[in-house]
Design an enzyme around this catalytic site. Structure first.
Site, PDB file in Angstrom:
ATOM      1  N   GLY A 148     -85.156  18.868  -4.104  1.00  0.00           N
ATOM      2  CA  GLY A 148     -84.793  20.337  -3.794  1.00  0.00           C
ATOM      3  C   GLY A 148     -83.411  20.469  -3.009  1.00  0.00           C
TER       4      GLY A 148
ATOM      5  NE  ARG B 153     -94.346  20.510 -15.535  1.00  0.00           N
ATOM      6  CZ  ARG B 153     -95.358  19.520 -16.066  1.00  0.00           C
ATOM      7  NH1 ARG B 153     -95.966  19.668 -17.128  1.00  0.00           N
ATOM      8  NH2 ARG B 153     -95.607  18.548 -15.260  1.00  0.00           N
TER       9      ARG B 153
ATOM     10  CG  HIS C 183     -78.131  19.340 -18.129  1.00  0.00           C
ATOM     11  ND1 HIS C 183     -79.502  18.545 -18.219  1.00  0.00           N
ATOM     12  CD2 HIS C 183     -77.293  18.464 -18.641  1.00  0.00           C
ATOM     13  CE1 HIS C 183     -79.433  17.640 -18.656  1.00  0.00           C
ATOM     14  NE2 HIS C 183     -78.145  17.402 -19.206  1.00  0.00           N
TER      15      HIS C 183
HETATM   16  C1  GRF Z   1     -79.953  18.355 -10.607  1.00  0.00           C
HETATM   17  O1  GRF Z   1     -79.158  17.056 -10.537  1.00  0.00           O
HETATM   18  C2  GRF Z   1     -80.139  19.348 -11.504  1.00  0.00           C
HETATM   19  O2  GRF Z   1     -78.793  19.068 -12.421  1.00  0.00           O
HETATM   20  C3  GRF Z   1     -81.175  18.675 -12.483  1.00  0.00           C
HETATM   21  O3  GRF Z   1     -81.982  18.111 -11.501  1.00  0.00           O
HETATM   22  C4  GRF Z   1     -81.500  17.731 -10.269  1.00  0.00           C
HETATM   23  C5  GRF Z   1     -82.326  18.626  -9.225  1.00  0.00           C
HETATM   24  O4  GRF Z   1     -82.011  17.792  -7.887  1.00  0.00           O
HETATM   25  N1  GRF Z   1     -81.409  19.654 -13.495  1.00  0.00           N
HETATM   26  P1  GRF Z   1     -82.457  18.423  -6.583  1.00  0.00           P
HETATM   27  O5  GRF Z   1     -83.967  18.504  -6.640  1.00  0.00           O
HETATM   28  O6  GRF Z   1     -81.800  19.926  -6.553  1.00  0.00           O
HETATM   29  O7  GRF Z   1     -81.965  17.491  -5.541  1.00  0.00           O
END
Ligand code: GRF
Length: 190
Positions: free
Chosen positions: A13, A92, A110
């Site tokens: 998060g 998911r 992403h």
């Molecule tokens: C991020 O690197 C995002 O790009 C990917 O999942 C990760 C989430 O990280 N989809 P966090 O839980 O916000 O620290």
């Protein structure tokens, strides 16, 4: 009218936190109305509680199908009067139930320059491929895996001596600045 956002997350998060802070600082004019989390023990849940963001957690295994748990999520979103769904490490695929209820209103972050390196472990994929430039992509969600229309991208160079950890750190720093900024632009546009 201030837009109402639901964040979907499954893990740490750090992006959730960055979005919350952008709201607090007045850089993102939106209300974070709800956190939806498919892992009741994930650290993001604690972060939401500290920030007084309402949380809905669920365990997918306890439902007969994705259609069933997504219709329950839909009810939560409607009750919270959500305008946008923002995915921040939600591990998911979004199914037809949510896609049809929120067409062009679901946004994903992403950690690669799509269409390169979709799917899991994107940063590792990029480092192992030896690319010299990677980055992040913000896009609308469709039924595919990291395939929807691209909204914005930011490049991040990979220097020769950098380890996977170094690159991960750099990518996350860029995410934390660029995701809230892009969400702000979207809130103004739509
Ligand atoms: C991020 O690197 C995002 O790009 C990917 O999942 C990760 C989430 O990280 N989809 P966090 O839980 O916000 O620290």
């Amino acid at each position: 009218m201030m837009k109402r956002i639901a964040i979907f997350a499954s893990g740490t998060g750090s992006n959730f936190q960055a979005i919350i802070e952008a709201v607090r600082k007045g850089n993102l004019h939106a209300t974070i109305a709800l956190l939806i989390c498919d892992k009741p023990e994930a650290p993001v849940v604690e972060k939401a509680k500290k920030a007084d963001v309402p949380v809905f957690t669920f365990s997918p295994k306890e439902f007969a199908s994705k259609a069933v748990f997504e219709s329950i999520i839909c009810e939560q979103l409607q009750n919270a009067k959500v305008d946008f769904i923002v995915l921040a490490g939600y591990m998911r695929l979004i199914g037809p139930t949510l896609l049809q209820a929120y067409p062009n209103k679901i946004i994903n972050l992403h950690p690669s320059l799509l269409p390169a390196f979709p799917g899991k472990a994107a940063i590792k994929q990029a480092v192992e491929a030896g690319v010299k430039i990677t980055g992040i992509t913000i896009h609308y969600v469709d039924e595919g895996m990291d395939t929807g229309p691209i909204i914005a991208q930011k490049a991040v160079p990979i220097d020769d001596e950098e380890t996977l950890l170094d690159v991960e750190r750099k990518i996350h720093q860029v995410e934390h600045i660029f995701y809230p900024q892009t969400l702000q632009k979207l809130c103004l546009r739509e």
